[in-house]
Write a protein that holds these residues in place. Structure first.
Motif, PDB file in Angstrom:
ATOM      1  N   ALA A 167      -5.308 -54.143  31.435  1.00 16.07           N
ATOM      2  CA  ALA A 167      -4.505 -52.933  30.850  1.00 16.07           C
ATOM      3  C   ALA A 167      -5.439 -52.496  29.727  1.00 16.07           C
ATOM      4  O   ALA A 167      -6.346 -51.715  29.522  1.00 16.07           O
ATOM      5  N   LEU A 168      -5.836 -53.609  28.785  1.00 11.02           N
ATOM      6  CA  LEU A 168      -6.091 -53.443  27.732  1.00 11.02           C
ATOM      7  C   LEU A 168      -7.471 -52.675  27.783  1.00 11.02           C
ATOM      8  O   LEU A 168      -8.234 -53.170  26.455  1.00 11.02           O
ATOM      9  N   LEU A 169      -8.067 -54.068  28.608  1.00 18.84           N
ATOM     10  CA  LEU A 169      -9.777 -53.904  29.131  1.00 18.84           C
ATOM     11  C   LEU A 169     -10.300 -52.589  28.814  1.00 18.84           C
ATOM     12  O   LEU A 169     -11.268 -51.644  28.049  1.00 18.84           O
ATOM     13  N   PRO A 170      -9.567 -51.855  30.126  1.00 22.29           N
ATOM     14  CA  PRO A 170     -10.276 -50.000  30.247  1.00 22.29           C
ATOM     15  C   PRO A 170      -9.561 -49.273  29.329  1.00 22.29           C
ATOM     16  O   PRO A 170     -10.426 -48.377  29.340  1.00 22.29           O
ATOM     17  N   TRP A 171      -8.496 -49.685  28.376  1.00 21.57           N
ATOM     18  CA  TRP A 171      -8.721 -48.761  26.997  1.00 21.57           C
ATOM     19  C   TRP A 171      -8.748 -49.096  26.424  1.00 21.57           C
ATOM     20  O   TRP A 171      -9.986 -47.844  25.138  1.00 21.57           O
ATOM     21  N   ASN A 172      -9.587 -50.130  26.150  1.00 14.12           N
ATOM     22  CA  ASN A 172     -10.789 -50.504  25.044  1.00 14.12           C
ATOM     23  C   ASN A 172     -12.216 -49.602  25.195  1.00 14.12           C
ATOM     24  O   ASN A 172     -12.668 -49.281  24.386  1.00 14.12           O
ATOM     25  N   PHE A 173     -12.119 -50.129  26.634  1.00 11.01           N
ATOM     26  CA  PHE A 173     -13.462 -49.382  27.018  1.00 11.01           C
ATOM     27  C   PHE A 173     -13.443 -48.067  27.177  1.00 11.01           C
ATOM     28  O   PHE A 173     -14.527 -47.084  26.227  1.00 11.01           O
ATOM     29  N   PHE A 174     -12.902 -46.741  27.262  1.00 14.55           N
ATOM     30  CA  PHE A 174     -12.192 -45.455  26.708  1.00 14.55           C
ATOM     31  C   PHE A 174     -12.554 -44.472  25.281  1.00 14.55           C
ATOM     32  O   PHE A 174     -13.101 -43.944  24.841  1.00 14.55           O
TER      33      PHE A 174
ATOM     34  N   GLY B  31     -16.280 -59.075  33.619  1.00 16.48           N
ATOM     35  CA  GLY B  31     -16.375 -60.360  34.701  1.00 16.48           C
ATOM     36  C   GLY B  31     -15.658 -61.588  33.685  1.00 16.48           C
ATOM     37  O   GLY B  31     -15.672 -62.414  34.694  1.00 16.48           O
ATOM     38  N   LEU B  32     -16.099 -62.075  32.488  1.00 17.06           N
ATOM     39  CA  LEU B  32     -15.059 -63.184  31.832  1.00 17.06           C
ATOM     40  C   LEU B  32     -13.220 -62.268  32.482  1.00 17.06           C
ATOM     41  O   LEU B  32     -13.040 -63.527  32.562  1.00 17.06           O
ATOM     42  N   LEU B  33     -12.945 -61.423  32.528  1.00 18.84           N
ATOM     43  CA  LEU B  33     -12.017 -61.119  33.368  1.00 18.84           C
ATOM     44  C   LEU B  33     -11.598 -62.049  34.828  1.00 18.84           C
ATOM     45  O   LEU B  33     -10.559 -62.146  35.143  1.00 18.84           O
ATOM     46  N   ALA B  34     -12.679 -61.724  35.360  1.00 18.68           N
ATOM     47  CA  ALA B  34     -12.842 -61.906  37.022  1.00 18.68           C
ATOM     48  C   ALA B  34     -12.837 -63.592  37.164  1.00 18.68           C
ATOM     49  O   ALA B  34     -11.872 -64.397  37.628  1.00 18.68           O
ATOM     50  N   VAL B  35     -13.607 -64.058  35.726  1.00 19.82           N
ATOM     51  CA  VAL B  35     -13.577 -65.523  36.099  1.00 19.82           C
ATOM     52  C   VAL B  35     -12.467 -65.914  35.769  1.00 19.82           C
ATOM     53  O   VAL B  35     -11.483 -66.564  36.540  1.00 19.82           O
ATOM     54  N   VAL B  36     -11.141 -66.081  34.832  1.00 15.74           N
ATOM     55  CA  VAL B  36      -9.861 -66.274  34.528  1.00 15.74           C
ATOM     56  C   VAL B  36      -9.256 -66.226  35.981  1.00 15.74           C
ATOM     57  O   VAL B  36      -8.458 -66.568  36.172  1.00 15.74           O
ATOM     58  N   LEU B  37      -9.000 -64.638  36.391  1.00 15.82           N
ATOM     59  CA  LEU B  37      -8.279 -64.028  36.850  1.00 15.82           C
ATOM     60  C   LEU B  37      -8.670 -65.484  39.108  1.00 15.82           C
ATOM     61  O   LEU B  37      -7.989 -65.308  39.543  1.00 15.82           O
ATOM     62  N   LEU B  38      -9.886 -65.170  38.283  1.00 15.70           N
ATOM     63  CA  LEU B  38     -10.434 -66.416  40.285  1.00 15.70           C
ATOM     64  C   LEU B  38      -9.593 -68.089  39.610  1.00 15.70           C
ATOM     65  O   LEU B  38      -9.758 -68.988  40.896  1.00 15.70           O
ATOM     66  N   VAL B  39     -10.105 -68.236  38.299  1.00 19.71           N
ATOM     67  CA  VAL B  39      -9.317 -69.967  38.320  1.00 19.71           C
ATOM     68  C   VAL B  39      -7.757 -69.782  38.170  1.00 19.71           C
ATOM     69  O   VAL B  39      -7.090 -70.702  38.708  1.00 19.71           O
ATOM     70  N   ALA B  40      -6.980 -68.649  37.740  1.00 21.06           N
ATOM     71  CA  ALA B  40      -5.821 -68.121  38.203  1.00 21.06           C
ATOM     72  C   ALA B  40      -5.196 -67.984  39.638  1.00 21.06           C
ATOM     73  O   ALA B  40      -4.220 -68.880  39.895  1.00 21.06           O
ATOM     74  N   GLY B  41      -6.106 -68.241  40.109  1.00 29.26           N
ATOM     75  CA  GLY B  41      -5.779 -67.719  41.590  1.00 29.26           C
ATOM     76  C   GLY B  41      -5.526 -66.619  42.428  1.00 29.26           C
ATOM     77  O   GLY B  41      -5.027 -66.134  43.724  1.00 29.26           O
ATOM     78  N   SER B  42      -5.643 -65.132  41.116  1.00 31.51           N
ATOM     79  CA  SER B  42      -5.669 -63.875  41.442  1.00 31.51           C
ATOM     80  C   SER B  42      -6.700 -63.800  43.237  1.00 31.51           C
ATOM     81  O   SER B  42      -7.699 -64.025  43.176  1.00 31.51           O
ATOM     82  N   PRO B  43      -5.901 -62.854  44.509  1.00 37.02           N
ATOM     83  CA  PRO B  43      -6.978 -62.802  44.928  1.00 37.02           C
ATOM     84  C   PRO B  43      -7.103 -61.315  45.104  1.00 37.02           C
ATOM     85  O   PRO B  43      -7.195 -60.669  46.176  1.00 37.02           O
ATOM     86  N   PHE B  44      -8.082 -61.212  43.992  1.00 38.97           N
ATOM     87  CA  PHE B  44      -8.841 -60.002  44.014  1.00 38.97           C
ATOM     88  C   PHE B  44      -9.685 -58.858  44.258  1.00 38.97           C
ATOM     89  O   PHE B  44     -10.406 -58.430  44.394  1.00 38.97           O
ATOM     90  N   LEU B  45     -10.765 -60.506  44.899  1.00 39.61           N
ATOM     91  CA  LEU B  45     -12.113 -60.109  45.788  1.00 39.61           C
ATOM     92  C   LEU B  45     -12.765 -59.024  46.611  1.00 39.61           C
ATOM     93  O   LEU B  45     -13.704 -58.287  46.921  1.00 39.61           O
ATOM     94  N   PRO B  46     -11.226 -58.838  47.957  1.00 44.83           N
ATOM     95  CA  PRO B  46     -11.289 -57.426  48.588  1.00 44.83           C
ATOM     96  C   PRO B  46     -11.383 -56.844  48.199  1.00 44.83           C
ATOM     97  O   PRO B  46     -12.263 -55.445  48.539  1.00 44.83           O
ATOM     98  N   TRP B  47     -10.376 -56.517  46.944  1.00 48.10           N
ATOM     99  CA  TRP B  47     -10.412 -55.403  46.405  1.00 48.10           C
ATOM    100  C   TRP B  47     -11.459 -55.201  45.232  1.00 48.10           C
ATOM    101  O   TRP B  47     -11.776 -54.155  44.250  1.00 48.10           O
ATOM    102  N   LEU B  48     -12.597 -56.072  45.090  1.00 43.78           N
ATOM    103  CA  LEU B  48     -13.526 -55.584  43.695  1.00 43.78           C
ATOM    104  C   LEU B  48     -14.796 -54.354  43.766  1.00 43.78           C
ATOM    105  O   LEU B  48     -15.160 -53.902  42.587  1.00 43.78           O
ATOM    106  N   PRO B  49     -14.850 -53.648  45.692  1.00 45.39           N
ATOM    107  CA  PRO B  49     -15.737 -52.438  45.249  1.00 45.39           C
ATOM    108  C   PRO B  49     -14.794 -51.558  44.514  1.00 45.39           C
ATOM    109  O   PRO B  49     -15.559 -50.556  44.200  1.00 45.39           O
ATOM    110  N   VAL B  50     -13.507 -51.223  44.873  1.00 48.31           N
ATOM    111  CA  VAL B  50     -12.659 -50.175  43.915  1.00 48.31           C
ATOM    112  C   VAL B  50     -12.567 -50.304  42.935  1.00 48.31           C
ATOM    113  O   VAL B  50     -12.458 -49.429  42.099  1.00 48.31           O
TER     114      VAL B  50
END
Length: 193
Positions: free
Chosen positions: A1-8, A53-72
């Motif tokens: 949640a902090l990354l989108p807020w920092n981007f805004f 991109g860095l968060l995605a790598v960390v999430l993949l290493v942690a085992g989060s199954p977010f890849l199908p939701w990447l387009p969203v």
């Protein structure tokens, strides 16, 4: 949640200074001045892409199954960019006419940060705040963006269509108002800057 807020926050802060920082260019050359704002938005997008991109790598290493939701996630990121660009357009012209808006915006965005569930779960406020305060906090468009990123990346679940609609509507409304303010006040920028 902090990354989108920092981007805004980055988009609005960079956009706010886009015209003032290029005052010599604005005074001497006739060109579409919104290019200055959108170049800063593009700079923030590159930085946000690297962070995500860095968060995605960390999430993949942690085992989060977010890849199908990447387009969203990408779609939500585009809507967040449009939403932030509207603020950046309006703030870029307002900061030329009202120099103190930079300080006011800093205070406003700090208050907005704490009204958005970035560092706390939304359930914390729902359990303790009165009903009218919860209704008021639900009107916060950044709450929808932050909650959607959490749902997609951490919980790997689809956001509701209502929330996607709220984000799309707030993005379009923000860009429309920002562009209106920019065009309305932008005519006299070379004299004021």
């Amino acid at each position: 949640a902090l990354l989108p807020w920092n981007f805004f926050s980055l988009v609005t802060n960079l956009g706010m200074g886009a015209i003032s920082a290029n005052s010599g260019l604005v005074r001497r050359v006739a060109f579409p001045r919104e290019v200055l704002v959108f170049s800063n938005v593009l700079h923030a997008c590159v930085q946000f892409s690297i962070e995500m991109g860095l968060l995605a790598v960390v999430l993949l290493v942690a085992g989060s199954p977010f890849l199908p939701w990447l387009p969203v996630v990408i779609l939500v990121s585009v809507m967040l960019t449009v939403f932030a660009s509207g603020f950046a357009l309006a703030l870029s012209t307002l900061s030329v006419y009202f120099r103190d808006i930079t300080y006011l915006w800093t205070i406003f965005i700090q208050v907005w940060f704490f009204l958005t569930p970035v560092v706390y779960a939304p359930s914390v406020v729902q359990d303790r705040a009165p009903a009218w305060a919860n209704d008021l906090l639900r009107l916060n468009p950044m709450r929808a963006f932050v909650s959607t990123y959490r749902d997609l990346l951490y919980d790997a679940k689809a956001p509701s269509l209502i929330r996607l609609g709220v984000m799309l509507l707030s993005a379009i409304l923000s860009l429309s108002i920002g562009w209106f303010v920019f065009n309305r006040m932008g005519r006299r920028l070379p004299e004021e800057v």
